[in-house]
Scaffold this motif. Sequence first.
Motif, short mmCIF file in Angstrom:
data_model
loop_
_atom_site.label_atom_id
_atom_site.label_comp_id
_atom_site.label_asym_id
_atom_site.label_seq_id
_atom_site.Cartn_x
_atom_site.Cartn_y
_atom_site.Cartn_z
N GLU A 102 26.35 11.34 9.19
CA GLU A 102 25.96 12.33 8.18
C GLU A 102 27.15 12.65 7.27
N GLY B 115 31.22 16.51 15.48
CA GLY B 115 30.76 17.20 14.28
C GLY B 115 31.91 17.95 13.63
N ASP C 131 29.17 13.65 12.29
CA ASP C 131 28.61 14.55 11.27
C ASP C 131 29.73 15.14 10.44
N THR D 228 29.07 16.77 7.45
CA THR D 228 28.41 17.64 6.49
C THR D 228 29.36 18.72 5.99
N LEU E 101 31.63 19.64 10.74
CA LEU E 101 30.90 20.34 9.69
C LEU E 101 31.76 21.44 9.06
N ARG F 239 23.58 8.86 14.26
CA ARG F 239 23.60 9.25 12.85
C ARG F 239 25.02 9.32 12.29
N TYR G 143 26.36 10.94 17.19
CA TYR G 143 26.50 11.15 15.75
C TYR G 143 27.95 11.42 15.37
#
Length: 284
Positions: free
Chosen positions: A234, A191, A212, A214, A193, A232, A210
């Motif tokens: 994202e 991630g 990610d 974002t 993010l 996922r 995932y």
Amino acid sequence: MRRLLSSPLLWTLLSSVAVLVGVTAWLLMDRATSRGDALKTGALAGGAIAALYGLWLNDRRRRTEEDRHEIERSRISDERFAKSIELLGNEADQVRVGAMHSLAGLARTRPEYRQTVLDVLCAYLRRPFEHPSFDPDLDDWDDNEKRAAAERERLVRRAAERLIRDILPHSGTTGPTLSLNLSDARLDKLGLLGRRVGWFGADRCEVLSYLDLTDAQLSGKFLLENATIHGRFEVTRASFERKVSLNGLVVEAPVDLSVATFAEAPSVEGAQFPAGSVPPASEG
């Protein structure tokens, strides 16, 4: 003799005496000034020269001491880095996690190490890794000891993924850009993010849970070719500021590319997205 003539102390003393004599003589030319006052003023002027030398000498000592501390600090950092790299090969998973946290701490306190530490963590994630979640068809997962060892290694790799995120700067900030080379890596939960990334390369990587991005800011090229994302992908409010190549990417969960911003239309030749996926919005 030559060394004596080049001494700042000698020239300071001579300058101080010269100022003392010069100021005193100049004041004595004024009949209203007494000899005592002239000598006192001359002494103050000469003392000021000596005081300036003292200030210069103290500043020089301070800078020398700071340089010595910086050299010592760099030596300790180099030793800490080398020791942490050595411990990454330790058989105990807790030792490897500790080595990663030591590297991350070094990256936070010594900015010049940040890209190097990221390269090391990415290289660790490119090491061969087998796990029932990645390789369910292997025959020997009935061996409880092997399954436990694989799960421990999975947790170590998750620590590396978290530390990569923590080292990266936040989106919208200024400063050096940091790159990630995750080509051929096996990732679990990456991630990024709200992070700012320069060049991002993850060709032929495999993501289990995932990826990610974002609110991420991708300021360099983004290459995710011939990769497989089982979970996922994202990209909500992600900003891709340069070329994006998703050629040959396989995503098993629906992905919405319309919620990201692309400086130019991404290349998706040969990419496979499941039903329910949304293509990118218009360029820009």
